[in-house]
Scaffold this motif. Sequence first.
Motif: not given
Length: 671
Positions: A170-177, A202-211, A217-223, A260-264
């Motif tokens: 599991l990896s994560a990324r967060f960006a803010l402006r 701001y945008r937060g994202s999680l990348l899960w290598n499930a196998g 890839l889960l993304i939550a963003e608000r502007q 808000y999105s989930a990309n599998i």
Amino acid sequence: MESIKVTARRGEEQAKDVPFSISVIDGDTLDAKGDPDLETAVRDTTGVNVSSSGPYDANVLIRGVGSLNQISQEDGSVVLNVDGVAMSARQLSLATLDMERVEVLKGPQGTQFGRNSEAGAINVISRKPTPYLEGYLRGRYGQFRQYGLQGQSQQYRLEGALSGPITESLSARFALRQSQEDHWVENVNDGEPISEPRLLSYRGSLLWNAGENTTALLIAERQRIRSGAAVQALHPFGNPTEIDITPGLFDDNRNTVERYSANIHHDFATSRLTSITALLRTDALLVTGFGRRINEALFGMPMEFMREDDFGQRVVSEELRWSSLPGASNFWVIGLYTSRSKRDFDSVVETTGTQQNRDFETRSSALYGEATYPLTDTLDWTFGVRHTWDRKTYEADYFNGAWQHDDRRLDDDYTTGRTGLSFALTPTLNLYGTLARGYKSGLFSDYTTQVEDSKPTEAAVVDNVEVGFKLETSQRKYALNGAAFLSRVKDDHLLGFDAATQAIRAINADTRSWGAELQGTANLNRHLALSGSVSYINAQITSDAIGVQGGDVRSGNRVPNAARWSGDLALSYQRNLPEMLGLELPMLKARLGYHHVGARPADPQNHFNLDHYDLVDIRVALLTGSTELYLYGNNLLDERYDLSGYQLAPGVRTGAPHRGRALGVGASYYF
């Protein structure tokens, strides 16, 4: 340099293998341009014209194809697709926060992106979480010309991103402006900027290598933009540009976008299964209209005429597709898409005491598929088709001395797609030809003021032919792409206006555009790189439209805001410097950019032209270790060009001016 990879057809490919024209703005270019908002980045793309009066109403034309007047928030000819999630191109005021690249796809994109992509699509890809620790902090401060020759207005921006592993899988990324600036138009009543637009994104994202073969890839963003102003100033603008309004009128303006999105992805031996589930929410409050100077010129009465629009939308969508693996010798994709949108648009005009409350709902579903099949070792055939089912409902209440209720329904199903041939003349040169059909579905106007005028527009249909070539030498030392195109649009959209009753309704008109474009890059040596492009577009209205807001439109008029000539040129330079002043591995990086847009009609009636303009930007940076210090200058020639223009009456013209020259400093720290 590695070959540019794009996701123009929802799967990763080399740009030179895609059988239509694409302009790619990569992350390095966005950085060098100062990470502008998306509207500015796209506006600087050759062959693309954007008309707007503020941060909420962008009308995008590609190759002269686009709405002549936008009649609703959903009325657009270009789809904005952010990390696989479609949204209205009127939201181009979004920040280019932590972006990997922006792809501008030219020509109808109905196969992959569905309705409202008759002119093209804008594909935005953000940076993903990384399995290692990285990040950056950035800050910049600048001043730009506003108050005549002496005055200066200020702008600043703070931004940062942090990415890294949480666990092995599991990896994560967060960006803010955060940014703020003074508006470049002055209020004559207090001598101050008419507003101070502020952005928090701001945008937060999680990348899960499930196998081994599955990722999520889960993304939550608000502007959120506050105090943005959609401005119309009386021509000639003067220096400084001034309008006469009540101070603080735009302070409560807001525009919020949440995604808000989930990309599998799941990879099989020879294919990939992808699911994208998304929720998109927008909420906006916008005060707009004419100040006292404009109304005095129109009616001889110095009064304000302001409208308050309160609008929002909620879209739930699901896309399921099965495709070839990235890098596969044969490209193919099939998919299913469904969405449900609920939207409201309420307007109040205190001057006249009128009010409109409108609710819209759209249910849409589609089946699509596209493949590139090799006919011979050097000849490929591309075929794509999409069938869409739309159901739209509209319910409204109008008040003009008495309340009136209205409700209507619109059902539509249609087929879009493309077919074409690609021929590898040499290992480095591809030739292609494509036929495509795009569609902009019928819709209900946001600006109707009475029941009898709420009939929906006809759907717009475009047929397009494009022939071109893509040349790319080994390691991309040189690259050159060229294309010629012809587009015919039936039933594009205009706003009709009855001066006697003040009624606004939808009207349709046909258009035709043809032209050619050329874009290329060259790495002249290990220090110096050159890029440039040029575009010629001849876009005309080909049918009469009587009773349109602003006057009748005649066949033979030029399409508004479509410049015949546009082009850009950029020179990039970098060199390692000798050690000095104790600096660690110092390097000099510089970029000089030039962008030209020719004169173009301001409106469908061709009452007058917006002048041509030439933008010159520069950025000079010193890198040492993990730190970057830079100076920048935007619009060095101090061009005061128009973002849009209107003729309200004979001799009364208004426009939305762009800001003048901006100079500033910035710093970045990378880790």
